[in-house]
Design a protein around this motif. Structure first.
Motif, PDB file in Angstrom:
ATOM      1  N   UNK A  50       0.728  -1.146   0.238  1.00  0.00           N
ATOM      2  CA  UNK A  50      -0.059   0.002   0.006  1.00  0.00           C
ATOM      3  C   UNK A  50       0.799   1.297  -0.071  1.00  0.00           C
ATOM      4  N   UNK A  51       0.233   2.338  -0.450  1.00  0.00           N
ATOM      5  CA  UNK A  51       0.842   3.789  -0.504  1.00  0.00           C
ATOM      6  C   UNK A  51      -0.047   4.775  -0.565  1.00  0.00           C
ATOM      7  N   UNK A  52       0.208   5.872  -0.629  1.00  0.00           N
ATOM      8  CA  UNK A  52      -0.772   7.003  -0.871  1.00  0.00           C
ATOM      9  C   UNK A  52      -1.905   6.946  -1.774  1.00  0.00           C
ATOM     10  N   UNK A  53      -1.404   6.687  -3.075  1.00  0.00           N
ATOM     11  CA  UNK A  53      -2.424   6.248  -4.169  1.00  0.00           C
ATOM     12  C   UNK A  53      -3.423   5.200  -3.732  1.00  0.00           C
ATOM     13  N   UNK A  76      -8.851   3.011   0.085  1.00  0.00           N
ATOM     14  CA  UNK A  76      -9.013   3.136   1.519  1.00  0.00           C
ATOM     15  C   UNK A  76      -7.995   2.626   2.309  1.00  0.00           C
ATOM     16  N   UNK A  77      -7.802   3.163   3.478  1.00  0.00           N
ATOM     17  CA  UNK A  77      -6.277   3.151   4.083  1.00  0.00           C
ATOM     18  C   UNK A  77      -6.672   1.698   4.612  1.00  0.00           C
ATOM     19  N   UNK A  78      -5.162   1.133   4.677  1.00  0.00           N
ATOM     20  CA  UNK A  78      -5.224  -0.119   5.033  1.00  0.00           C
ATOM     21  C   UNK A  78      -5.548  -1.258   4.345  1.00  0.00           C
TER      22      UNK A  78
END
Length: 542
Positions: A232-235, A241-243
């Motif tokens: 995962x990363x910011x994109x 969604x986060x996580x």
């Protein structure tokens, strides 16, 4: 981040301390069996061995670790005091060499610390690396005086015998010799980093019989795998969604197996050295790692096209590009790589022939000096990046530049540089509404030109008569500008022309009959003009 977690490795707990430390050297070998070992732990911890201050810190690292075990224990005390704290004295003769490093006791800080190498690892005298052939016959004269020279990376499993030291030494030396300061050695990598995972894989895979170059090469590819596969990363956080874990590679045949890495999906080699990495449209995420520079001597092509979730940000995650000085082909279009303009590090890649880096997040001023020394450059594609700059004059100085794609870049200024781009075959500058001025009369200098596409811009004035001298021109797309005046009859001389789009302009008068001669070409496809403009041979109007 690569540099998190740096520092000395953590060691496993030491074996229990002895109940008593010998106070003097034995005068002769014992003649009777030793008394039994106490069955209860001591109530008090023994006083640690003294750690006198060294007279002089070592100035040079050891050349090589010893390759043979000692045949007998030392008989004399060392001439110099140890620099690290001693390990506890064993109470029984060891049956084999321990596999875990002892936990050092705290010691006063040395005012003259031992030297360190370029990644911050202390240089100390190596300990023997082989298992003793027999148990010692005498008690040691003094306690051990040094910690091992090479430490295992944090979080990695303990290896068998010398394999750990061998692979780690090979990789560590390759990193030191590379000279790229952002590379992190497995010695000090964070436990959960892709670096530690890649090294752990090297340790558990088969490396027997492989050259040092092949071991380093497999390590670099393993770093790519662990840094970009389902990471995962910011994109991904923004879209999923986060996580939420992003998809893993759909095409990974051969990767992370004992099979020859030159047969892995997307990898091409020559003489067992990686020359091409082709991981296009493969759902890469995370960020592309610096360790690819370990392949810089042989790597000629890097193709990461169409991996939108691959998200390198800023100089720190783009500077590796400048280390790939032998690179000839760089295709990064449709990735999420983000930079303020075009990375300055590219200026060092003077052997580049093709740059395909469109529709990314390279948004910012276009510094033409980056291309000044790229005399071999044949193709430049930066379409879809917000550059907000004039066409760099340096492009007109490149002797082999044939294909230029700068459409949809928010270009400004005019076409004054274009006549100097005499080797151009395709010149696409469309969808730049701030690009204006007139079409230079010297456009005829581009004798090899086959495609001229400057539509949806702000061109003014008339089409020059010299346009008819472009004998190789096949496509002329000038629609949706503010061109005016009479349509030049010389367009009819363009015998190879198959597409003519000039609608959405303000031409005066009628279309010269000579222009209709272009439709005599059996390959001719389409001719559009502005509705209301009298054109007897047009296919459509807009």
């Amino acid at each position: 981040p690569q540099n998190q977690g740096q520092g000395n490795p953590q060691f496993p707990p030491a074996t229990p301390n002895p109940t008593e430390r010998p106070t003097s050297q034995p005068t002769q070998a014992p003649t009777e069996s030793p008394t039994p070992q106490p069955t209860e732990s001591p109530t008090e911890k023994p006083t640690p061995a003294p750690t006198p201050e060294p007279t002089k810190a070592p100035t040079n690292p050891p050349t090589n670790p010893p390759t043979n075990p000692p045949t007998a224990p030392p008989t004399e005390s060392p001439t110099k005091s140890p620099t690290p704290p001693p390990t506890p004295l064993p109470t029984e003769s060891p049956t084999k060499r321990p596999t875990d490093a002892p936990l050092p006791e705290p010691a006063p800080q040395d005012p003259n610390p031992a030297p360190k190498d370029s990644v911050g690892v202390p240089v100390v005298t190596p300990s023997p690396t082989a298992t003793p052939t027999a148990s010692p016959t005498k008690a040691p004269t003094v306690a051990p005086t040094a910690l091992p020279t090479v430490f295992p990376a944090q979080g990695l499993s303990a290896p068998d015998e010398n394999e750990f030291v061998g692979n780690l030494g090979i990789i560590h030396e390759a990193i030191l010799n590379n000279g790229f300061l952002l590379l992190v050695s497995p010695l000090i990598a964070d436990d959960d980093s892709y670096i530690a995972k890649a090294f752990d894989w090297i340790e558990t895979s088969r490396t027997e019989g492989l050259s040092d170059q092949r071991i380093v090469q497999r390590y670099a590819l393993a770093c790519i795998w662990f840094a970009t596969n389902g990471v995962p990363n910011a994109e991904t956080a923004m879209d999923m969604g986060e996580g939420v874990a992003p998809p893993t590679w759909p095409y990974d045949e051969g990767w992370m197996t004992d099979a020859d890495e030159c047969g892995w999906e997307g990898i091409t080699c020559a003489n067992n050295a990686v020359t091409e990495i082709g991981l296009y449209s493969n759902e890469l995420s995370g960020h592309f790692p610096d360790e690819v520079v370990l392949l810089k001597e042989s790597l000629l092509k890097l193709d990461l096209y169409d991996n939108f979730y691959l998200h390198n940000v800023g100089s720190e995650q783009h500077d590796f590009l400048g280390e790939l000085e032998n690179l000839e082909i760089l295709w990064l279009s449709d990735t999420g790589m983000q930079y303020d303009g075009v990375p300055a590090a590219l200026a060092r890649c003077v052997n580049l022939i093709e740059i395909d880096c469109g529709y990314m997040l390279w948004n910012g001023p276009l510094d033409g000096s980056i291309f000044a020394d790229m005399s071999k450059l044949e193709m430049l594609l930066l379409s879809g990046n917000v550059l907000e700059s004039d066409i760099p004059f340096e492009l007109g100085l490149l002797p082999n530049l044939e294909f230029v794609y700068l459409d949809d870049c928010d270009l400004t200024g005019d076409l004054s540089v274009v006549p100097d781009m005499t080797h151009s075959i395709e010149l696409m500058l469309s969808y730049n509404p701030s690009l204006g001025g007139s079409i230079p009369f010297e456009i005829s200098n581009l004798e090899q030109l086959e495609v001229l596409s400057v539509h949806d811009c702000s061109l003014t004035g008339s089409i020059p008569e010299s346009i008819g001298l472009l004998d190789n021109l096949m496509e002329l797309e000038l629609y949706n500008n503010r061109l005016s005046g009479l349509m030049p009859s010389t367009i009819g001389d363009l015998q190879k022309l198959i597409i003519l789009y000039v609608d959405g302009n303000d031409f005066a008068g009628e279309l010269p009959l000579e222009v209709c001669d272009i439709k005599d070409n059996p390959d001719f496809e389409s001719f559009t003009a502005t509705c209301g403009y009298k054109c007897d041979c047009c296919d459509d109007c807009y």
